[in-house]
Design a protein around this motif. Structure first.
Motif, PDB file in Angstrom:
ATOM      1  N   HIS A 114      16.276  57.157  70.142  1.00  0.00           N
ATOM      2  CA  HIS A 114      16.542  56.071  71.089  1.00  0.00           C
ATOM      3  C   HIS A 114      16.687  54.793  70.272  1.00  0.00           C
ATOM      4  CE1 HIS A 114      16.315  54.097  75.015  1.00  0.00           C
ATOM      5  NE2 HIS A 114      15.702  53.127  74.366  1.00  0.00           N
TER       6      HIS A 114
ATOM      7  N   GLU B  69      17.768  39.577  64.387  1.00  0.00           N
ATOM      8  CA  GLU B  69      18.130  40.588  65.380  1.00  0.00           C
ATOM      9  C   GLU B  69      18.225  41.955  64.696  1.00  0.00           C
ATOM     10  OE1 GLU B  69      17.785  39.530  68.248  1.00  0.00           O
ATOM     11  OE2 GLU B  69      17.876  37.407  67.722  1.00  0.00           O
TER      12      GLU B  69
ATOM     13  N   ILE C   3       8.298  42.640  73.318  1.00  0.00           N
ATOM     14  CA  ILE C   3       9.166  43.571  74.031  1.00  0.00           C
ATOM     15  C   ILE C   3       8.806  43.558  75.517  1.00  0.00           C
ATOM     16  CG2 ILE C   3      10.078  45.908  74.076  1.00  0.00           C
ATOM     17  CD1 ILE C   3       9.175  46.330  71.273  1.00  0.00           C
ATOM     18  N   TYR C   4       9.839  43.443  76.357  1.00  0.00           N
ATOM     19  CA  TYR C   4       9.617  43.411  77.810  1.00  0.00           C
ATOM     20  C   TYR C   4       8.940  44.703  78.250  1.00  0.00           C
ATOM     21  CZ  TYR C   4      12.725  39.402  77.711  1.00  0.00           C
ATOM     22  OH  TYR C   4      13.273  38.189  77.423  1.00  0.00           O
TER      23      TYR C   4
ATOM     24  N   SER D 296      10.752  48.023  79.079  1.00  0.00           N
ATOM     25  CA  SER D 296      11.608  48.626  78.050  1.00  0.00           C
ATOM     26  C   SER D 296      11.166  50.048  77.665  1.00  0.00           C
ATOM     27  CB  SER D 296      11.583  47.714  76.821  1.00  0.00           C
ATOM     28  OG  SER D 296      11.867  48.436  75.661  1.00  0.00           O
ATOM     29  N   HIS D 297      12.140  50.939  77.554  1.00  0.00           N
ATOM     30  CA  HIS D 297      11.869  52.296  77.068  1.00  0.00           C
ATOM     31  C   HIS D 297      11.348  52.252  75.634  1.00  0.00           C
ATOM     32  CE1 HIS D 297      14.839  53.034  80.301  1.00  0.00           C
ATOM     33  NE2 HIS D 297      14.041  54.046  80.544  1.00  0.00           N
TER      34      HIS D 297
HETATM   35  C1  LIG Z   1      20.585  40.634  70.288  1.00  0.00           C
HETATM   36  C2  LIG Z   1      19.566  41.118  71.300  1.00  0.00           C
HETATM   37  C3  LIG Z   1      18.226  40.883  71.082  1.00  0.00           C
HETATM   38  C4  LIG Z   1      17.266  41.354  71.984  1.00  0.00           C
HETATM   39  N1  LIG Z   1      15.963  41.099  71.740  1.00  0.00           N
HETATM   40  C5  LIG Z   1      15.022  41.602  72.575  1.00  0.00           C
HETATM   41  C6  LIG Z   1      13.634  41.410  72.301  1.00  0.00           C
HETATM   42  O1  LIG Z   1      13.252  40.774  71.300  1.00  0.00           O
HETATM   43  N2  LIG Z   1      12.743  41.956  73.162  1.00  0.00           N
HETATM   44  C7  LIG Z   1      13.131  42.683  74.267  1.00  0.00           C
HETATM   45  O2  LIG Z   1      12.271  43.177  75.005  1.00  0.00           O
HETATM   46  N3  LIG Z   1      14.440  42.859  74.550  1.00  0.00           N
HETATM   47  C8  LIG Z   1      15.380  42.358  73.733  1.00  0.00           C
HETATM   48  N4  LIG Z   1      16.702  42.537  74.014  1.00  0.00           N
HETATM   49  C9  LIG Z   1      17.063  43.249  75.225  1.00  0.00           C
HETATM   50  C10 LIG Z   1      16.920  44.762  75.042  1.00  0.00           C
HETATM   51  O3  LIG Z   1      17.659  45.232  73.923  1.00  0.00           O
HETATM   52  C11 LIG Z   1      17.465  45.428  76.308  1.00  0.00           C
HETATM   53  O4  LIG Z   1      16.659  45.063  77.404  1.00  0.00           O
HETATM   54  C12 LIG Z   1      17.548  46.899  76.181  1.00  0.00           C
HETATM   55  O5  LIG Z   1      18.272  47.347  77.293  1.00  0.00           O
HETATM   56  C13 LIG Z   1      16.197  47.595  76.182  1.00  0.00           C
HETATM   57  O6  LIG Z   1      16.467  48.971  76.097  1.00  0.00           O
HETATM   58  P1  LIG Z   1      15.375  50.084  76.325  1.00  0.00           P
HETATM   59  O7  LIG Z   1      14.833  49.903  77.744  1.00  0.00           O
HETATM   60  O8  LIG Z   1      16.171  51.342  76.210  1.00  0.00           O
HETATM   61  O9  LIG Z   1      14.337  49.909  75.295  1.00  0.00           O
HETATM   62  C14 LIG Z   1      17.668  42.067  73.137  1.00  0.00           C
HETATM   63  C15 LIG Z   1      19.031  42.293  73.357  1.00  0.00           C
HETATM   64  C16 LIG Z   1      19.969  41.821  72.463  1.00  0.00           C
HETATM   65  C17 LIG Z   1      21.437  42.077  72.731  1.00  0.00           C
END
Ligand SMILES: Cc1cc2nc3c(=O)[nH]c(=O)nc-3n(C[C@H](O)[C@H](O)[C@H](O)COP(=O)(O)O)c2cc1C
Length: 195
Positions: free
Chosen positions: A28, A16, A46-47, A50-51
């Protein structure tokens, strides 16, 4: 410059991190799991919403920061104003202060998957401190699973067994071929949950 081998990552295990990027010059940061295969690149999925993904695709530069504990992940998610950054050395990205290690990455490949994108970054600079801490979910999941087994007679049996099976699935994903995977398979055998 440092090398990925110095971090002590195991091939294929997911760790992580907090990925830091620039969004129109504004730092960010978001938690993202990363893994390595050849110790020259980091991979992540990454979804698409996601930003962070958008920033990586826009700039081509990003940093995987390895937090010293879960508190920094909590701060990144809920108290981002508390985070502080400094300039990265080789790329135009912010580096998160307070990490135990950080890897500066240049985007090498972005491959679409259903609902998410697999990102591969080439490591161009590795920062390490003496006390590198790597966070992997397998140990915590095994511990939680052991606790659940001691409570099985008092819990909703179907839900508890579902949680154990899910924990095994995640352990295999984040720590393949590990002693955590072996121990979890043994736990499931002992409580008659199919693996
Ligand atoms: C420990 C942890 C691991 C995560 N791993 C991922 C990951 O591998 N891929 C992903 O897309 N989101 C992951 N997330 C979720 C993103 O951090 C979360 O959706 C975040 O709000 C995205 O922020 P953004 O839209 O500002 O990029 C994880 C969250 C946590 C708490």
């Amino acid at each position: 410059m440092g090398h990925l081998q110095e971090l002590g990552m195991r091939q294929g295990w997911t760790y992580e991190t907090i990925v830091s990027t620039f969004s129109h010059e504004v730092p960010h940061a978001a938690p993202i799991g990363v893994w390595t295969e050849q110790f020259n690149e980091l991979h992540m999925e990454i979804y698409d919403s996601s930003h962070t993904l958008r920033n990586i695709l826009d700039t081509g530069h990003f940093v995987a920061n390895f937090p010293p504990d879960v508190a920094l992940i909590h701060a990144a998610l809920f108290h981002s104003a508390q985070l502080t950054f400094e300039p990265a050395h080789e790329i135009a990205s912010p580096l998160l202060c307070g990490s135990s290690a950080a890897v500066e990455l240049v985007l090498r490949q972005a491959s679409p998957l259903p609902g998410r994108t697999r990102i591969t970054g080439m490591a161009v600079h590795v920062h390490t401190r003496e006390d590198i801490r790597l966070l992997n979910r397998a140990e915590g999941l095994l511990l939680e699973s052991l606790i659940i087994t001691t409570r099985l007679p008092h819990l909703d049996n179907t839900a508890a067994r579902g949680t154990l099976a899910e924990n095994y699935r995640v352990i295999r994903k984040v720590a393949p071929r590990s002693h955590y995977e072996e121990a979890m398979a043994d736990v499931l055998r002992n409580v008659d949950v199919p693996s």
